[in-house]
Write an enzyme that holds these catalytic residues in place. Sequence first.
Site, short mmCIF file in Angstrom:
data_model
loop_
_atom_site.label_atom_id
_atom_site.label_comp_id
_atom_site.label_asym_id
_atom_site.label_seq_id
_atom_site.Cartn_x
_atom_site.Cartn_y
_atom_site.Cartn_z
N ASP A 158 0.84 -1.21 0.00
CA ASP A 158 0.00 0.00 0.00
C ASP A 158 0.87 1.25 0.00
O ASP A 158 0.76 2.11 0.89
CB ASP A 158 -0.93 0.02 1.21
CG ASP A 158 -1.92 -1.13 1.21
OD1 ASP A 158 -2.27 -1.60 0.12
OD2 ASP A 158 -2.36 -1.54 2.30
N GLU B 188 -11.40 -2.18 -2.03
CA GLU B 188 -10.81 -1.29 -1.04
C GLU B 188 -9.79 -0.39 -1.71
O GLU B 188 -9.66 -0.35 -2.92
CB GLU B 188 -10.16 -2.11 0.08
CG GLU B 188 -9.10 -3.08 -0.38
CD GLU B 188 -8.66 -4.07 0.70
OE1 GLU B 188 -9.27 -4.09 1.77
OE2 GLU B 188 -7.70 -4.82 0.45
#
Length: 333
Positions: free
Chosen positions: A44, A212
């Site tokens: 991420d 997400e």
Amino acid sequence: MMLFGALLSVLLTSLDSVRAQYPVSVQAQYPDPGACSGECFTHDPAVIKRADGKYFRFSTLDLIGISTADNLAGPWTRSGSVIQGASVIDIAGKDVLWAPDVVYIRGNYYCFYSVSVSSSHNSAIGYAISTTLESGSWSDQGAVVTSNSNSPYNAIDSNIVNGTGDNEWYIQWGSYWNNIYQSRASLDGKYVFRSGNEHQIAYEPSGNHKMEGAFIWKRDTTWYLFLSKGICCTYDPATDPIDQVYHITVCKSSNPAGPYVDKNGVACTNGGGTTVLASHGNIYAPGGQGVFHDDAHGDVLYYHYLDKSVGVNYNQSKFGWNVLKWVDGWPTV
């Protein structure tokens, strides 16, 4: 002429043989990631380039780890963390932080981060500020968004984007459950507040809602909502359906608050999303993406991915990046 015909026949036969080995469905549709050397672990990631040309890359784990480089391809060097010790947000997971998003606004860098543990709905989005990006310079400011078992969303994977004016900001977040939500945000010096208009901007209605990592990129008068969809973050390439593991999709809107639709006009709130990057060859499960503009490369899509020739464990996640091109108003790598 007969010789040319014979050579052409041999060439076509060889091409048919290659096609038989590599059917169209599995031939590479996407370029491989740009080069990376040095400290290339990331998950991420968030990438930003300082005015002096130094690149900073922020990553999940280790209280938001910071790596720096003078070139996007590296060599990257680990230089510390954003948060020292633990987040001031006193919930489970405060010492192992997730999913940074870093943005420069009016003289300050803001690093948004997530506090949670795996599969928990008891989560929070916090932020820290700095004027330099360097490790040791960040001041932790606490929570902006929280969630619990009664919330329709999970307060992780945040991102902030500018709207139509200098003082118009939006924050988006979410994962699984009812997926991606957004609200207006107000910035007052070093303070960030949610300021209403909370609503859902993306939702995957099927299965257990695997969506997400929202990231909105503003380009001219259009806002592009990039998402990570699919299975994450435990994999078995031998059994995982390749089209159901992490991949990056996009929808767009002429309004930062939506509605967002994909290239076929399908609403992002109804499972829409045009694929930008997916698994190909040994490149597996790209996601956790963001975009930044680099004066050296142009618009750049960055993300994490796994290399099947190395392994698909979480700690083998690598930093990936590709230059984005815009074709008929849509991004392509």
